[in-house]
Design a protein around this motif. Structure first.
Motif, PDB file in Angstrom:
ATOM      1  N   LEU A   7      -7.104  -0.141  -4.201  1.00 10.21           N
ATOM      2  CA  LEU A   7      -6.505   1.070  -3.644  1.00 10.21           C
ATOM      3  C   LEU A   7      -5.995   1.986  -4.759  1.00 10.21           C
ATOM      4  O   LEU A   7      -6.230   3.195  -4.744  1.00 10.21           O
ATOM      5  N   ILE A  36       0.802   4.092  -2.813  1.00  6.85           N
ATOM      6  CA  ILE A  36       0.493   5.488  -2.484  1.00  6.85           C
ATOM      7  C   ILE A  36       1.626   6.392  -2.947  1.00  6.85           C
ATOM      8  O   ILE A  36       1.402   7.430  -3.590  1.00  6.85           O
ATOM      9  N   LEU A  83       0.822  -1.199   0.000  1.00  9.63           N
ATOM     10  CA  LEU A  83       0.000   0.000   0.000  1.00  9.63           C
ATOM     11  C   LEU A  83       0.866   1.263   0.000  1.00  9.63           C
ATOM     12  O   LEU A  83       0.591   2.215  -0.725  1.00  9.63           O
ATOM     13  N   LEU A 134      -7.151   5.763  -5.519  1.00 11.72           N
ATOM     14  CA  LEU A 134      -6.208   6.879  -5.537  1.00 11.72           C
ATOM     15  C   LEU A 134      -6.261   7.617  -6.870  1.00 11.72           C
ATOM     16  O   LEU A 134      -6.220   8.852  -6.926  1.00 11.72           O
ATOM     17  N   VAL A 180      -6.753  -6.210  -3.359  1.00 12.56           N
ATOM     18  CA  VAL A 180      -6.706  -5.068  -2.436  1.00 12.56           C
ATOM     19  C   VAL A 180      -5.876  -3.939  -3.066  1.00 12.56           C
ATOM     20  O   VAL A 180      -6.270  -2.772  -3.060  1.00 12.56           O
TER      21      VAL A 180
END
Lengths: 214, 230, 326
Positions: free
Chosen positions: B120, B36, B32, B124, B116
């Motif tokens: 994400l 990000i 993650l 984003l 997952v």
């Protein structure tokens, strides 16, 4: 698990890492009800031999054959009747003792009855820490849990590497009891240098540094 | 082959990995944070006020989306096998479980992580990159097909890498050439989905993705035992 | 017996050297310049055989990897490794020669043409295969895992060959100036009042029809071509023989070997397209074809020699290691 007699034969076995032979030309036969003790200085290949017997590594030369009753079985089938307890095989730090027992019951297709797990943990002296993660265990406690996992499927061929190296007096008595019980169930092979454990075996296989056997 | 005991072992391994992951959160945090970082970095100059406002920037958006997914996947998806070898727990599993169950359990685990991760990255992109999807169904299909391929390839390559003594960047080095066809097609399909093309137009891409996944899955199932044993 | 065999081997080696030397000489001295590409066309004689050998090496490596996994004989792995090492060498050669050619003909070193892409991926695979081998200490495990990787690559690479040409066609903007294999349909431009647009895009370039002139049965279209990003513009005059329908002049487009072709002329409408060099029969000349085939045979022989010698050396190394000498 089964009442058929097991027999394990090692013929001219050799193992080499790179250009260095750990041992070579090792032969032995162990029959139902017998216990073999493997001794030898550090680096003589005691643990390596156990890993070969468990099928975790492949021999560089020679053969290992397992027999159950009249049948010869392959190393992958042998795993179901094998139990290896060794310090260098680690447990899952994030899981508890009960979760370990449940996982291995699932993997081996055994019933995961809570009563059985409870009794096993009682036997190895971990009943009070059943719901604690292995990360919080001492090395002796982790070894006790490995014995519980081994007892779960009651292997006909029991392989023990330095079985009491981390255990207290009570633990040593437990291991001696297990080895004695194993005579009913099949065979036991113990790698050790502890003089107290040398007495457990019927035979002694002494691995020299240079690889010759005596 | 798909016996009840295989299912039981597979679930047991998946459950064990998920439980350990939820308690340690090593893989998921890496994945993650990597995702990000990538998206934020991209969004600084190309984000809400940049190129992403341009309706015609679908190619760039599709490429950036898959770059974020690919590199995050490279950072985290080798954990499932590498952790077993590094922590010394692999022999335990090798002695108790059938290779097929180990592969299936780890594959399901990696597929969950990819799902997952993709969710994400898409969120984003929606927040930071003006993501506008012309054909949402096709978009989901391209992400799903690409994600399954990514999951299969990373599982078998993680198994290979875990057995090497020097790991370093080996995972990415080994994975990239195998994943290149998949990524090229997945980017193409995503691009069509973003531009709002119909299903019929993206059909060749989806079919290729499916064929790739099936071929790799079959090869992995056949070869996994050779990687895992010994 | 063995000395006679050695003598025979030495003769073959000598023959191979002479053969390849002759091919190289012929390539520069005997083969005529290509009509579209000029002297550049000669590179094909080295480039294509090296690329072919790269693919051949990949195939051999995969076959012996599969055999190794089945039989577990170290010599099979030695062959797989020898083929992969030779393959890496030839894939670098193919990539470099190809990229020199691409710079001269298509205007950039790298265009992600389908064949470029597949050779490049083979190069990556060879590199990854060797990286994997160097990361594993145990002999048996190294052989086994390398063989598995080689087979995984063998499963996935064919997809590239089928995948990329399709993708090139289905991208949202056709760019025939970049992909030699995409089939661009060209554009039809018209003068004012003809109903066809005066300005359009051909690939990524803007083209504008200025006027159409006729001289002695030859029609000349004056076309302004603007490079992508309006970095430069030029007025080109492609022409067509109106009786035969054959193009007369095909001027080169800014800095590349692509040519602007006037395909048809109907009244005040001109159909323009981009003509790619190389597509017009590189091997049509019989001298070129002969040298090319000789080169193909020579490079295959060279590969085979390198591969056999390397496999033999690996075999000896393995035996020495087993005996504890190395």
């Amino acid at each position: 698990m089964n009442t058929e007699a097991v027999c394990l034969e090692i013929a001219c076995l050799g193992k080499r890492y790179g250009s260095r032979w750990v041992f070579d030309n090792l032969s032995a036969t162990i029959q139902q009800g017998e216990t073999l003790v493997i001794a030898g200085p550090n680096g003589a290949g005691k643990s390596t031999l156990l890993r070969l017997l468990a099928g975790l590594e492949q021999p560089s030369a020679g053969t290992i054959s397992y027999r159950v009753g009249k049948r010869r079985i392959s190393p992958s089938q042998a795993r179901q009747i094998l139990g290896l307890v060794a310090l260098d095989i680690r447990l899952y730090r994030e899981l508890t003792a009960l979760e370990h027992l449940r996982l291995f019951a699932d993997l081996r297709g055994l019933s995961d009855d809570a009563a059985i797990s409870g009794a096993l943990l009682e036997r190895v002296g971990l009943a009070e820490r059943a719901n604690d993660r292995v990360a919080s265990y001492s090395s002796g406690m982790a070894l006790r849990l490995k014995y519980a996992l081994m007892l779960l499927h009651r292997p006909a061929i029991l392989l023990l590497d330095e079985p009491t190296a981390m255990l207290d007096v009570g633990g040593r008595a437990m291991v001696a009891g297990l080895v004695e019980e194993q005579r009913e169930r099949g065979i036991a092979i113990i790698a050790t240098n502890d003089p107290r454990e040398l007495a457990l075996g019927d035979y002694l296989l002494n691995l020299g540094v240079t690889g010759e056997t005596s | 082959m798909f016996s009840p005991s295989l299912w039981r072992s597979t679930w047991a391994i998946l459950r064990k990995d998920l439980r350990a992951e939820l308690r340690g959160r090593v893989a998921i945090n890496t994945l993650l944070l990597f995702a990000i970082t990538t998206v934020v970095l991209v969004s600084f100059r190309l984000g809400p006020l940049g190129i992403s406002r341009d309706q015609r920037a679908v190619t760039s958006i599709a490429v950036l989306l898959w770059i974020a997914i690919f590199f995050a996947a490279m950072s985290g998806l080798s954990r499932s096998f590498v952790a077993e070898e590094e922590a010394g727990t692999a022999p335990l599993l090798r002695l108790a479980a059938s290779p097929a169950a180990v592969f299936a359990g780890k594959l399901l685990y990696n597929l969950l992580l990819v799902a997952v991760l993709e969710a994400l990255v898409v969120l984003l992109f929606a927040a930071l990159m003006n993501l506008r999807v012309g054909n949402p169904g096709l978009f989901a299909a391209s992400l799903a097909a690409g994600g399954v391929g990514l999951g299969v390839a990373t599982t078998i390559i993680a198994a290979l890498v875990a057995r090497a003594s020097v790991r370093g960047a080996l995972f990415t080095v080994l994975a990239f050439p195998l994943l290149l066809p998949l990524l090229v097609v997945a980017v193409g399909a995503t691009e069509l989905a973003l531009a709002g093309a119909g299903w019929s137009k993206a059909w060749p891409e989806l079919r290729l993705l499916a064929a790739y996944v099936l071929a790799l899955l079959a090869a992995s199932l056949l070869l996994f035992e050779q990687v895992w044993e010994g | 017996m063995s000395t006679r065999y050695n003598q025979f081997g030495d003769m073959l080696k000598l023959l191979l050297g002479v053969w390849l030397g002759t091919v190289m000489l012929a390539m520069f001295l005997w083969v005529p310049p290509h009509e579209g590409l000029g002297n550049l066309g000669r590179i094909i004689i080295v480039h294509v055989p090296t690329a072919w050998v790269t693919v051949l090496a990949f195939l051999i490596s995969a076959i012996y990897s599969g055999l190794y996994l089945r039989r577990r004989r170290p010599e099979h792995d030695d062959r797989a490794l020898a083929a992969a090492e030779a393959g890496l060498l030839f894939s670098i050669l193919a990539t470099v020669t190809g990229s020199v050619f691409a710079k001269a003909v298509w205007g950039s070193f790298w265009n992600w043409d389908p064949r470029e892409t597949s050779i490049f991926v083979l190069l990556l695979i060879y590199a990854a295969y060797l990286a994997l081998r160097s990361a594993i200490e145990d002999d048996e495990r190294r052989r086994r895992l390398a063989a598995v990787y080689s087979l995984l690559a063998f499963i996935t690479v064919p997809f590239l060959i089928f995948v990329i040409p399709r993708i090139a066609e289905s991208t949202l903007h056709p760019n025939c100036a970049l992909l030699a294999t995409s089939n661009c349909e060209g554009v039809t431009l018209g003068l004012e009042g003809s109903g066809a647009p005066k300005v359009s895009l051909l690939g990524e370039r803007k083209v504008e029809l200025l006027d159409i002139q006729e001289r002695d049965g030859v029609a000349i279209a004056r076309v302004e071509v603007t490079e992508p990003g309006a970095t430069s513009r030029a007025i080109l005059e492609p022409s067509i023989n109106q009786r035969t329908g054959q193009p007369v002049e095909m001027p080169e487009i800014g800095g590349t070997r692509f040519r602007l072709k006037l395909e048809r002329l109907e009244g005040e409408r001109a159909s323009l397209n981009i003509e790619q060099p190389g597509s017009s029969g590189l091997l049509r000349n019989s001298r070129t074809l002969l040298t090319f085939l000789a080169s193909l045979a020579g490079f295959t022989g060279l590969f085979y020699w390198i591969y056999r010698v390397r496999a033999a050396v690996l075999g000896i190394q393995g035996r020495l290691a087993e005996e504890g000498v190395l």
